[in-house]
Design a protein around this motif. Structure first.
Motif, PDB file in Angstrom:
ATOM      1  N   LEU A  56      -5.593  33.082   3.321  1.00 39.27           N
ATOM      2  CA  LEU A  56      -5.067  31.716   3.290  1.00 39.27           C
ATOM      3  C   LEU A  56      -6.042  30.750   2.628  1.00 39.27           C
ATOM      4  CD1 LEU A  56      -3.368  31.604   6.805  1.00 39.27           C
ATOM      5  CD2 LEU A  56      -2.243  31.804   4.569  1.00 39.27           C
ATOM      6  N   ILE A  57      -7.335  30.926   2.857  1.00 41.51           N
ATOM      7  CA  ILE A  57      -8.336  30.079   2.191  1.00 41.51           C
ATOM      8  C   ILE A  57      -8.245  30.281   0.679  1.00 41.51           C
ATOM      9  CG2 ILE A  57     -10.823  29.761   1.812  1.00 41.51           C
ATOM     10  CD1 ILE A  57     -11.162  30.327   4.863  1.00 41.51           C
ATOM     11  N   THR A  85      -3.886  21.071  -5.923  1.00 35.73           N
ATOM     12  CA  THR A  85      -3.643  20.253  -7.108  1.00 35.73           C
ATOM     13  C   THR A  85      -4.814  19.326  -7.411  1.00 35.73           C
ATOM     14  OG1 THR A  85      -2.458  18.643  -5.755  1.00 35.73           O
ATOM     15  CG2 THR A  85      -1.134  20.332  -6.866  1.00 35.73           C
ATOM     16  N   VAL A  86      -5.762  19.256  -6.493  1.00 33.08           N
ATOM     17  CA  VAL A  86      -7.004  18.517  -6.718  1.00 33.08           C
ATOM     18  C   VAL A  86      -8.151  19.471  -6.419  1.00 33.08           C
ATOM     19  CG1 VAL A  86      -6.020  16.263  -6.156  1.00 33.08           C
ATOM     20  CG2 VAL A  86      -7.076  17.616  -4.350  1.00 33.08           C
ATOM     21  N   ARG A  87      -9.307  19.184  -6.966  1.00 31.39           N
ATOM     22  CA  ARG A  87     -10.460  20.047  -6.743  1.00 31.39           C
ATOM     23  C   ARG A  87     -10.907  19.954  -5.282  1.00 31.39           C
ATOM     24  NH1 ARG A  87     -15.477  21.184 -10.465  1.00 31.39           N
ATOM     25  NH2 ARG A  87     -13.722  21.434 -11.843  1.00 31.39           N
ATOM     26  N   ILE A  88     -11.016  21.121  -4.630  1.00 30.87           N
ATOM     27  CA  ILE A  88     -11.530  21.169  -3.271  1.00 30.87           C
ATOM     28  C   ILE A  88     -12.543  22.305  -3.183  1.00 30.87           C
ATOM     29  CG2 ILE A  88      -9.429  20.218  -2.220  1.00 30.87           C
ATOM     30  CD1 ILE A  88      -8.716  23.057  -1.322  1.00 30.87           C
ATOM     31  N   THR A  89     -13.369  22.230  -2.174  1.00 29.99           N
ATOM     32  CA  THR A  89     -14.370  23.274  -1.964  1.00 29.99           C
ATOM     33  C   THR A  89     -13.805  24.338  -1.033  1.00 29.99           C
ATOM     34  OG1 THR A  89     -15.308  22.240   0.005  1.00 29.99           O
ATOM     35  CG2 THR A  89     -16.212  21.551  -2.148  1.00 29.99           C
ATOM     36  N   GLU A  90     -14.516  25.447  -0.933  1.00 27.74           N
ATOM     37  CA  GLU A  90     -14.115  26.491   0.004  1.00 27.74           C
ATOM     38  C   GLU A  90     -14.175  25.959   1.435  1.00 27.74           C
ATOM     39  OE1 GLU A  90     -15.169  31.066   1.269  1.00 27.74           O
ATOM     40  OE2 GLU A  90     -15.898  30.305  -0.645  1.00 27.74           O
ATOM     41  N   ASP A 134     -13.580  22.859   2.328  1.00 30.24           N
ATOM     42  CA  ASP A 134     -12.362  22.054   2.499  1.00 30.24           C
ATOM     43  C   ASP A 134     -11.159  22.947   2.789  1.00 30.24           C
ATOM     44  OD1 ASP A 134     -13.767  19.681   1.866  1.00 30.24           O
ATOM     45  OD2 ASP A 134     -13.270  19.869  -0.274  1.00 30.24           O
ATOM     46  N   ALA A 135     -11.033  24.031   2.017  1.00 32.09           N
ATOM     47  CA  ALA A 135      -9.909  24.959   2.193  1.00 32.09           C
ATOM     48  C   ALA A 135      -9.950  25.588   3.580  1.00 32.09           C
ATOM     49  CB  ALA A 135      -9.926  26.035   1.116  1.00 32.09           C
TER      50      ALA A 135
END
Length: 144
Positions: free
Chosen positions: A117-118, A126-131, A133-134
């Motif tokens: 899921l991560i 759709t926007v830049r996220i970090t691991e 954040d995920a």
């Protein structure tokens, strides 16, 4: 609908969100194509959604009741599988969908599902996220 075990009450609906799930569900598509599948018996079915608690799949008719059933989760193009047992939580005739909750996942299935899921959140954001954040999204409450 009943709780997780016979005799348990139905989980309360979050008044703010109208949601029964404790964790976020993720649409099981990437670029419009199915990316998560469930195998039940001999049938491989593309999932509608997947969460740390369960999954849903398209179904015109309700699954025969009979308690927990065995399943295998698969990712498109990846040989890794997660095996477990689930039970039907609901059938939505208007949406032609069956929702299932996990009863058990074999071995390290819960950890691997979290990793799946991560990775899915990172690939579909759709926007830049970090691991990190995920992972927070996957571990957090339902956003619906």
């Amino acid at each position: 609908m009943s709780g997780d075990r016979p005799g348990e009450a139905v989980p309360a609906i979050d008044d703010a969100a109208g949601e029964r799930r404790g964790s976020q569900r993720f649409v099981a598509r990437r670029r419009g194509e199915p990316c998560f599948w469930v195998v039940v018996g001999e049938e491989r079915i593309a999932l509608n959604d997947l969460s740390a608690e369960g999954f849903s799949y398209p179904a015109d008719e309700p699954r025969e009741s009979g308690g927990a059933f065995g399943f295998v989760l698969q990712r498109d193009g990846v040989p890794d599988e997660i095996r477990g047992r689930a039970e039907v939580a609901n059938f939505l005739a208007g949406a032609a969908q069956t929702g299932c909750r996990f009863v058990s996942l074999e071995d390290d299935g819960a950890e691997r599902l979290r990793d799946w899921l991560i990775a899915h959140v990172l690939m579909t954001a759709t926007v830049r996220i970090t691991e990190k954040d995920a992972a927070a999204i996957v571990s957090g409450p339902s956003l619906i």
